[in-house]
Structures are given as structure tokens and as C-alpha cells.
Design a protein around this motif. Sequence first.
Motif, short mmCIF file in Angstrom:
data_model
loop_
_atom_site.label_atom_id
_atom_site.label_comp_id
_atom_site.label_asym_id
_atom_site.label_seq_id
_atom_site.Cartn_x
_atom_site.Cartn_y
_atom_site.Cartn_z
N GLU A 93 18.71 -1.87 -13.95
CA GLU A 93 17.57 -1.93 -15.05
C GLU A 93 18.51 -1.44 -16.18
O GLU A 93 19.53 -0.83 -16.52
CB GLU A 93 16.83 -0.48 -14.83
N MET A 94 17.79 -2.14 -17.59
CA MET A 94 18.67 -2.21 -18.41
C MET A 94 17.69 -2.33 -19.71
O MET A 94 16.97 -3.38 -19.74
CB MET A 94 19.88 -3.08 -18.62
N PRO A 95 17.74 -1.45 -20.59
CA PRO A 95 16.71 -1.73 -21.73
C PRO A 95 16.96 -2.72 -22.76
O PRO A 95 18.36 -3.31 -22.58
CB PRO A 95 16.65 -0.30 -22.51
N ALA A 96 16.41 -3.32 -23.58
CA ALA A 96 16.64 -4.48 -24.41
C ALA A 96 17.87 -4.15 -25.36
O ALA A 96 18.61 -4.90 -25.85
CB ALA A 96 15.36 -4.75 -25.23
N ASP A 97 18.02 -2.89 -25.59
CA ASP A 97 19.23 -2.63 -26.58
C ASP A 97 20.60 -2.30 -25.84
O ASP A 97 21.69 -2.15 -26.50
CB ASP A 97 18.81 -1.24 -27.69
N ARG A 98 20.43 -2.50 -24.44
CA ARG A 98 21.43 -2.31 -23.86
C ARG A 98 22.18 -0.78 -24.22
O ARG A 98 23.65 -0.68 -24.02
CB ARG A 98 22.43 -3.06 -24.09
N SER A 99 21.50 0.12 -24.41
CA SER A 99 22.00 1.66 -24.44
C SER A 99 22.35 2.38 -23.20
O SER A 99 23.08 3.32 -23.22
CB SER A 99 20.89 2.27 -25.48
#
Length: 601
Positions: free
Chosen positions: A112-118
Motif C-alpha cells: 500500500e502506498m499513497p499518491a504522494d509516496r510519503s
Amino acid sequence: MRHVVVLCLALSLGLFMSATLCAAETPAPVHGLAMRGAPKYPAGFSHFDYVNPNAPKGGEIRLSETGGWDSFNPFIVKGEAAGGSELPFETLMIESADEPFSEYGLLAESIEMPADRSWVAFTLRSKARWHDGKPITADDVVFSFDILKSKGHPRFRFYYAAVDKVEKVGERKVRFSFKPGDNRELPLILGQLPVLPKHYWKGRDFAATTLQPPLGSGPYKAGPFETGRSVTWVRVKDYWGTDLPVRRGQYNFDRIRYDSYRDTTVALEAFKAGEYDWRMEMEAKKWATGYQDWSGLKDGRGFKEVFPNQRPAGMQGYVYNLRRPLFQDPRVREALALAFDFEWTNKTLFYGQYKRTASFFANSEMASTGLPGPKELEVLEPLRDKVPPQVFTTTYKPPETEGDGNIRANLRAAMRLLEEAGWTVENGKLVKDGRPFVFEILLNQPIWERIALPFARNLERLGIEANVRVVDTAQYKNRVDQYDYDMVVQVWGQSQSPGNEQVSFWGSTAAAEVGGQNLAGIQNPAVDALVAAIIAAPDRETLVAYCRALDRVLLWNHYVIPQWHMASDRVAWWDKFGRPAIIPAAGVRPLAWWSKDAEKK
């Protein structure tokens, strides 16, 4: 009462909106990640294109390495790890060999990874097991991150420096949160994390060399071995990951044996005598002349073939140690490069097999050409007063000769540069402030002497004394780890998607790290800024432009004397193997081959 109702409604609405927003922002679990864009292989893919999914299991492949070994721990500075010592260990994800930079779940079932790769989170496969049968857990992942960063090779500290926090969020789930900044590569770097068993290392010194093979989870574990001489890796019969898409068609041999030889000359003779089976040839002369008496080639029992690849060649060169005052003047470094006659070397010693390297990203689109374009200038202009002016005005080309051994013009140009730097010739010796120009070229293979000695003779014509010294593998590693050298030969390999590893190659913070990869000792704020820009590049076009900009700055600072490269793999093997029809962009994959003996079963 009305106010209370309104407040309750507002709170309820706020909680509902917050929950809705969180749900909308919660990334969906995926099977793989790409540095940019989407991975090539979709969810549910069965195998990589460059393997034979029906390859038979069984048989043996015998390989070689040079020098000795004294440890089974490949993750630390100390010692020399045995050939194949990475085979028992697995990572959260595995990189494909036919994409610029994509990874797919190995130990990780989903990512799992958000769009901003934070941040990035990995959920482990429930069936993942250590060789002792115990399940691989989130605790093992957290332990691995902590121990590699604190006691592992210095490269791990650089790779993981931007990780703010690692936390267990479930029995099989781990989340890595990142420090502020744009580092798009970090989720994939964490995917490459080797996962180690916490219960095994309890009470053991991770930073020490060991001849007790550590517990792993991979397709092989250590079998019979003789320290410093040979080791056999035995396929785990009940390996938990055999049928995974990322494993299918690979690791087909029941046994993988590595034999150690004193040097490459002895190793070649052993190969021709049938002492081992498969060899990638790294020396042009051996490829051109060393196999002519090989009986296997004459009677059809062996093969010798060149396989083209699309693998970035990176940079191989003579590396100046800038920690030495002798090499801190760039005019001196430029002058010495004029004394290296590549054209003569290639024609006389290499049978014309190589191309001259003119980039730190050779054989890739990241190599700089012509003058900087608009995208490069965006990142270079703010650094104009910190980089050599030629970066903006001149296309870099290594010094050239006619290849006939006459390099008088180059030596005259070299002497002008040395005189500008304050060096003069007295009694045939180049001196400055009464001290002669003397340095050592440190090598770890006798074969390099025939290449370095002509270079040293050319330097002698300038009044420079270059002493060529060959030492054994252990001494060489120790001296290089401690930066105890004047000049060495180094290869910095590159990927199709450069990123955080550039910090360890060229970053100022890496210059003092024991066992690091910044062998030149570069401490240049402009280089640091360009590396940071590469790491933060938002798209492929920007990444390529920024790599080209870094390339120009490294080249015009003359940190190395570029040597040579070739865009192919030279392989010889005995007729004991089957192999896949497709060779991926990354080149030949010997562990995707299989034993012909296994075909007969």
C-alpha cells in the motif's frame, strides 16, 4: 437543547466526512510497484517473460569466484562473503529484469502506498516461512531494518536515511513513514529490504564474520563447504515460495557450487579442464585467445557466445583519491588522464572489443550528449558558480590518440596543465615545493598489471613515478574500505532508474564512511544538490535530464580517468544446460537456466 443537537449533528457530520475522506485516501493494496507509471506485469501474472515456467528442477551448476572468503554474512563490512551467500535470504519485493525499475511482491503479499509516496506498507504472505519452519512476521521486518541500519554495511544507512519511522501495524503488516521531502524511490528501496530472522540473531553479534550459515528463508541453504575454497548451496525441497510468479522458472538447480581460485587465469584453466561449468568472461584477451585450446569448443561439448544487453554500463575508471593532497587540483587530474592511451590499449590488449566510456551513465539514455538542454539548465543554472564552466560550453570527450603509441601531443598538453598547477621538471622528475610526484596504483588482480604498466610508462615520460602494486583480495578490500590508496580501479554500476544509491556513490556524507562507495572522496555541494534533484525527480523526462546534468558535473571535475565498456555479456559453458529463449534487458540470468540431466528424469 437546540445547540446541543446542532453540535451533535455537526460532530457526527464531521466524523462522517473525516471517515469518508480517510477511506478515499486509503490506497488500495497492489501486487507491485513501478518507479514511474504502472508495472508491466498485471496482478495475477504467472511468471516473468524471460524464464521457462516449466523448467525442470534438479542437477547442479558449478561456478567460480576469485580470491578466498571467510564469512556467510553478506550484509556487513567485515570479512569476505562466500560466493552465493545472498541465496538464503529474501526481500519484501523482487525486481524484474525487463523493466527500468519495477518490483513485485516476494515476501510481501501486497503493498500500500499513497499518491504522494510519503509512506509504504507491506503485508507479508501468510505462508512465508524460515528454514526452521517458523513464520516470517512483522517483527522480523522491523528487526531487519533496525539491525541493517545500525550494524550493517554503510550503504544501508544511506539507503534508509530518509525513513522517519518503521512500525508494526499487524502481525503480518509493517509501515514505513518517510521524512519530509520528495523521494519517489523510497518505497521501492524498502521493497529491497533483506528480511532476517529476529529469533535467530538474538544473542549473536550481527557485525561479526561467521562461518555458521545464518538462518534464511530463500530457495537455497548452505551445504558442504571448505572455508575459503568452496561452498555448495542446496535447494530447499519444501521451499515455501516455489510457485510464486516471481520465482517460477528460476532457481532450478538442486545444487549451486562456487569454487574459489587464486586469480582469473587459474580460473579459466580450471573451467577448460571441466572443473566448473559456466563462466562469464570479463577479460577481452581471454575471450579472444584463451579459449582456442578448449577441447569443449572443438568437439561440441561446450559453447561460447556473446549476448547483447541493454544494461547501463555506468562508469569504470582509474579513481583518484581526493583525500590525498596530490590529487586535489583538477588540473593535475586532467593532466594524468591525457597519459592514458585507450586507443592503443584497446587495439593492442583488448582486440578492439571495447568502447571508450565517456559517461557515468554509459550505454543508457541518462548519458550526457552535446550541450545541456532546457531541462538540464533548470537544475544547472542555480549552480553555475559551483561547477566547471565547461559544463555549459563544451561537450565532454575523453582524450584520444591514434592508437599507434605516439601520444606526444597529449603529453605536451598534460605538461602545460601540470605547469599551471605549479609542477616543474628537475633532473627528469616532476616536483613541486621540492617534493616529487609519486603515487601508487593499487590493484587486486595480476591481469591488471599489463594494462596499468603502459599507463605508468606514459606517466614516467612526464616525470611522474606511478608504482603499480598488486595485493591479495583480503588486503585490497581492507585498504579500500579504509581509503588507504592513491588510485584504484572502480566500477560504479547504474540502473535504468538512478536514485538514492547516487548519495553513496558521490555524496559528501559518504566520503568518510568506512567501506563506502564514494571511493574518490567527492565532497562537492553542487554534486550533492544534483543528487538530491535526481532523487526527487517527479517523472522520467526530468530524471533523465537531471542524470545528464550530474554526469556533466562529474566528468568535468575529472574525478576519474574513464576506461571502457561493452553492451554485451560474454559467456562460455559446458553443454549441460537448457536456457530460456528470451534474454532480458538486464542481461543473462544463469539461475533461470536448468540442468539437462533434470530433463531426462
